[in-house]
Design a protein around this motif. Structure first.
Motif, short mmCIF file in Angstrom:
data_model
loop_
_atom_site.label_atom_id
_atom_site.label_comp_id
_atom_site.label_asym_id
_atom_site.label_seq_id
_atom_site.Cartn_x
_atom_site.Cartn_y
_atom_site.Cartn_z
N ARG A 1 91.75 4.00 37.50
CA ARG A 1 92.94 3.81 36.61
C ARG A 1 93.45 4.65 35.61
NH1 ARG A 1 94.04 1.89 32.27
NH2 ARG A 1 91.98 1.28 31.55
N LYS A 2 92.28 5.00 34.93
CA LYS A 2 92.31 5.85 33.71
C LYS A 2 92.63 7.06 34.27
CE LYS A 2 92.07 6.31 29.21
NZ LYS A 2 93.01 5.56 28.28
N ARG A 3 91.96 7.56 35.23
CA ARG A 3 92.01 8.91 35.66
C ARG A 3 93.54 9.16 35.95
NH1 ARG A 3 88.26 12.02 38.63
NH2 ARG A 3 87.08 10.22 39.09
N ARG A 4 93.88 8.44 36.90
CA ARG A 4 95.41 8.47 37.27
C ARG A 4 96.38 8.53 36.07
NH1 ARG A 4 94.32 4.89 41.42
NH2 ARG A 4 94.87 3.15 40.23
N GLU A 5 96.16 7.86 35.12
CA GLU A 5 96.94 7.55 33.74
C GLU A 5 96.80 9.23 33.27
OE1 GLU A 5 95.62 4.85 31.07
OE2 GLU A 5 96.76 5.51 29.31
N LEU A 6 95.71 9.68 32.98
CA LEU A 6 95.39 10.75 32.37
C LEU A 6 96.02 11.97 32.90
CD1 LEU A 6 91.80 10.52 30.96
CD2 LEU A 6 94.00 10.30 29.72
N VAL A 7 95.89 12.02 34.31
CA VAL A 7 96.27 13.29 35.19
C VAL A 7 97.91 13.24 35.00
CG1 VAL A 7 96.72 13.98 37.52
CG2 VAL A 7 94.47 13.58 36.65
N LYS A 8 98.47 11.91 34.92
CA LYS A 8 99.92 11.93 34.70
C LYS A 8 100.45 12.55 33.30
CE LYS A 8 103.29 8.30 35.13
NZ LYS A 8 103.41 6.81 34.93
N GLU A 9 99.41 12.41 32.49
CA GLU A 9 100.09 12.64 31.09
C GLU A 9 99.74 14.04 30.77
OE1 GLU A 9 101.29 10.96 28.42
OE2 GLU A 9 101.17 9.18 29.33
N SER A 10 99.02 14.83 31.85
CA SER A 10 98.68 16.06 31.78
C SER A 10 99.43 16.92 32.60
CB SER A 10 97.29 16.33 32.00
OG SER A 10 96.38 15.24 31.47
N THR A 11 100.72 16.75 32.68
CA THR A 11 101.54 17.37 33.51
C THR A 11 101.58 19.07 33.40
OG1 THR A 11 103.18 16.81 32.26
CG2 THR A 11 103.57 15.74 34.07
N GLY A 12 101.35 19.67 34.59
CA GLY A 12 101.22 21.20 34.62
C GLY A 12 99.85 21.76 34.21
N ILE A 13 98.84 20.66 34.03
CA ILE A 13 97.58 21.29 33.38
C ILE A 13 96.51 20.62 34.33
CG2 ILE A 13 96.20 21.22 31.46
CD1 ILE A 13 98.39 21.67 29.80
N GLY A 14 95.67 21.63 34.85
CA GLY A 14 94.59 21.04 35.93
C GLY A 14 93.63 20.49 34.79
N VAL A 15 93.21 19.10 34.74
CA VAL A 15 92.25 18.61 34.20
C VAL A 15 91.14 18.12 35.23
CG1 VAL A 15 93.52 18.01 32.11
CG2 VAL A 15 93.48 16.33 34.15
N THR A 16 90.00 18.02 34.41
CA THR A 16 88.65 17.40 35.21
C THR A 16 88.28 16.12 34.56
OG1 THR A 16 88.06 19.89 36.04
CG2 THR A 16 86.38 17.76 36.19
N VAL A 17 88.14 15.07 35.16
CA VAL A 17 87.97 13.90 34.65
C VAL A 17 86.54 13.24 34.85
CG1 VAL A 17 88.84 11.51 34.09
CG2 VAL A 17 90.61 13.35 34.73
N PHE A 18 85.78 12.85 33.93
CA PHE A 18 84.68 12.06 34.12
C PHE A 18 84.51 10.93 33.47
CE2 PHE A 18 83.50 16.79 34.55
CZ PHE A 18 82.85 16.52 35.79
#
Ligand code: GTP
Length: 342
Positions: free
Chosen positions: A136-153
Motif C-alpha cells: 500500500r505504501k509503495r503504491r502511494e510513494l510511487v504515485k507521489e514520485s511522478t517522473g522519478i524512478g524510486v526503489t522502495v524497501f
C-alpha cells in the motif's frame, strides 16, 4: 572517490538509528537513547578502501526541514549521489510527511538530477500485515514520485531487512561490482563452492556474490549473470591444503536441475541474515569477551561455511555442500585469492 548520501525523513522516523546500526556497530536496543539530530550530522565513512561515503544525516524536525528547503537548499541538495528518504510506517502526520518529501524531491531534481532515490518504509516491525502494508505504501510513494524512478524497501532495525536495503544501496555506488562478482565466481569454481559472498568489513553489508542464484533475493546479487568459466582445463583438487589451487576442482559438480531451480533450497534472505548475525556476533565478542572477531567456520549437516578476512576492507564467505571438501583447503584458497582482490 567520494559519494554524497543524503539521509532524510521526518523527525523520529529512525534515520540516526539505522546509521548507528549499520556504520557504528551498535545494537538496536541502544537506539532508544539517541537524541534528535540537530541540523545536519556529516560523517565520512570509508568503504572498500577507495570509496568514501559522505553521509549527511539531516535532522527531521520541521524547523530544520524548512531551512534545508529554503536558505540551505543548494548546500544540501547539490552533488548528491543518493538520497535515502525514511518514512515511519506509523507516522501520525502522513500529509506533512508527503509534503516535505515532494519538496525534497523537487529540490533534488533541480540540484542533482542524476541522484538515485531510495525510499525506506521503516519500523515495519510495528505492523501486523507487513506485506500488504508495504505494498500500500509503495503504491502511494510511487504515485507521489511522478517522473522519478524510486526503489522502495520495507525496513526495521530489529531484523535483517535493514541490511538488505543498505546492501542494495551501497552496491549501486560500487563502480567495480561486476568485476568483483567475476572474481568471486572464479573462487567459487576453485572451491567447488555453492556460492561465495563478499562483505564489507565494518558494516558487513553484502558487496557482491559469486552468482545470481535463483533463490537469491538480495539485490546485490542481481548483477547481470556472468558467463560460465571455461570447463576444459584440467582440474586440480581443492580438498588438500597442500594443493594450492585457485583453479577448478577435479570433482564433477552436482548437476544443476534443468529447470534452473536451486538444488540446495537456499534461503532467499540468507545474505542479509548473515550480515545481521555476524554483526551481532562481532558486537558480543567485543563487548563480552573483549576480543576482536577474525574468522568463523561452520560444519553443519548439509553444508560447510568458512568466513575469513579477504582484504583489509572485506570478508569473504565460502559455502560448500560437498562434505569431502576440507575447510583448510577453503582457507588456503582464500589466501591464494587475496591478491586478486587487493
Ligand atoms: P531526528 O534525529 O529527529 O531526525 O530523528 P531520527 O529519524 O534520527 O530518529 P531516531 O533514529 O532518533 O529514532 C527515533 C526512535 O525510533 C528511537 O527511539 C528508535 O529506537 C526508534 N526506531 C528506530 N528504528 C526503529 C524500527 O525499525 N522499529 C521500531 N519499532 N523503532 C525504531
Amino acid at each position: 572517490m567520494k559519494k554524497k548520501v543524503l539521509l532524510m525523513g521526518a523527525s523520529g522516523s529512525g534515520k540516526t538509528s539505522m546509521r548507528s546500526l549499520i556504520f557504528s556497530n551498535n545494537p538496536a536496543s541502544l537506539t532508544a537513547r539517541l537524541g534528535a539530530t540537530i541540523d545536519v550530522e556529516q560523517n565520512h565513512v570509508r568503504f572498500l578502501g577507495d570509496l568514501i561515503l559522505n553521509l549527511w544525516d539531516c535532522g527531521g524536525q520541521d524547523a530544520f526541514m524548512d531551512s534545508y528547503l529554503s536558505t540551505q537548499r543548494s548546500t544540501i541538495f547539490s552533488h548528491v549521489g543518493v538520497m535515502i528518504y525514511v518514512f515511519d510506517i506509523e507516522s501520525r502526520d502522513r500529509t506533512k510527511d508527503m509534503e516535505y518529501y515532494r519538496d525534497c524531491l523537487n529540490a533534488l531534481n533541480k540540484y542533482s538530477s542524476e541522484a538515485r532515490v531510495f525510499l525506506l518504509v521503516h519500523k515495519m516491525d510495528l505492523v501486523r500485515d507487513r506485506k500488504s502494508e508495504l505494498e500500500r505504501k509503495r503504491r502511494e510513494l510511487v504515485k507521489e514520485s511522478t517522473g522519478i524512478g524510486v526503489t522502495v524497501f520495507g525496513t526495521s532495525i530489529y531484523d535483517e531487512s535493514l541490511y538488505k536495503a543498505w546492501s542494495h544501496i551501497v552496491h549501486t555506488l560500487i563502480p567495480n561490482a561486476a568485476v568483483l562478482s567475476r572474481h568471486l565466481t572464479t573462487l567459487a569454481e576453485a572451491c567447488s563452492a555453492t556460492e561465495v559472498i563478499l562483505f564489507e568489513r565494518t558494516t558487513f553489508l553484502v558487496i557482491a556474490t559469486s552468482t545470481s542464484s535463483p533463490a537469491s533475493s538480495t539485490p546485490a546479487a542481481s548483477v547481470p549473470p556472468l558467463p560460465s568459466p571455461p570447463k576444459s582445463p584440467p582440474r586440480s583438487p581443492t580438498k588438500s591444503p597442500t594443493s594450492p589451487s585457485f583453479s577448478p576442482p577435479q570433482q564433477e559438480p552436482e548437476p544443476e536441475p534443468e529447470d534452473g531451480s536451486d538444488p540446495h533450497h537456499l534461503n532467499p534472505t540468507r545474505y542479509e541474515c548473515t550480515s545481521e548475525l555476524i554483526k551481532a556476533f562481532k558486537y558480543s565478542c567485543a563487548r563480552f569477551l573483549r576480543q576482536d572477531f577474525h574468522s568463523l567456520e561452520m560444519e553443519l549437516a548439509e553444508f560447510t561455511a568458512v568466513l575469513d578476512e579477504l582484504t583489509k576492507n572485506t570478508y569473504v564467505m565460502i559455502v560448500v555442500h560437498d562434505p569431502t571438501i576440507e575447510t583448510a583447503a577453503l582457507r588456503l584458497n582464500i589466501r591464494l585469492a587475496r591478491r586478486k582482490f587487493e
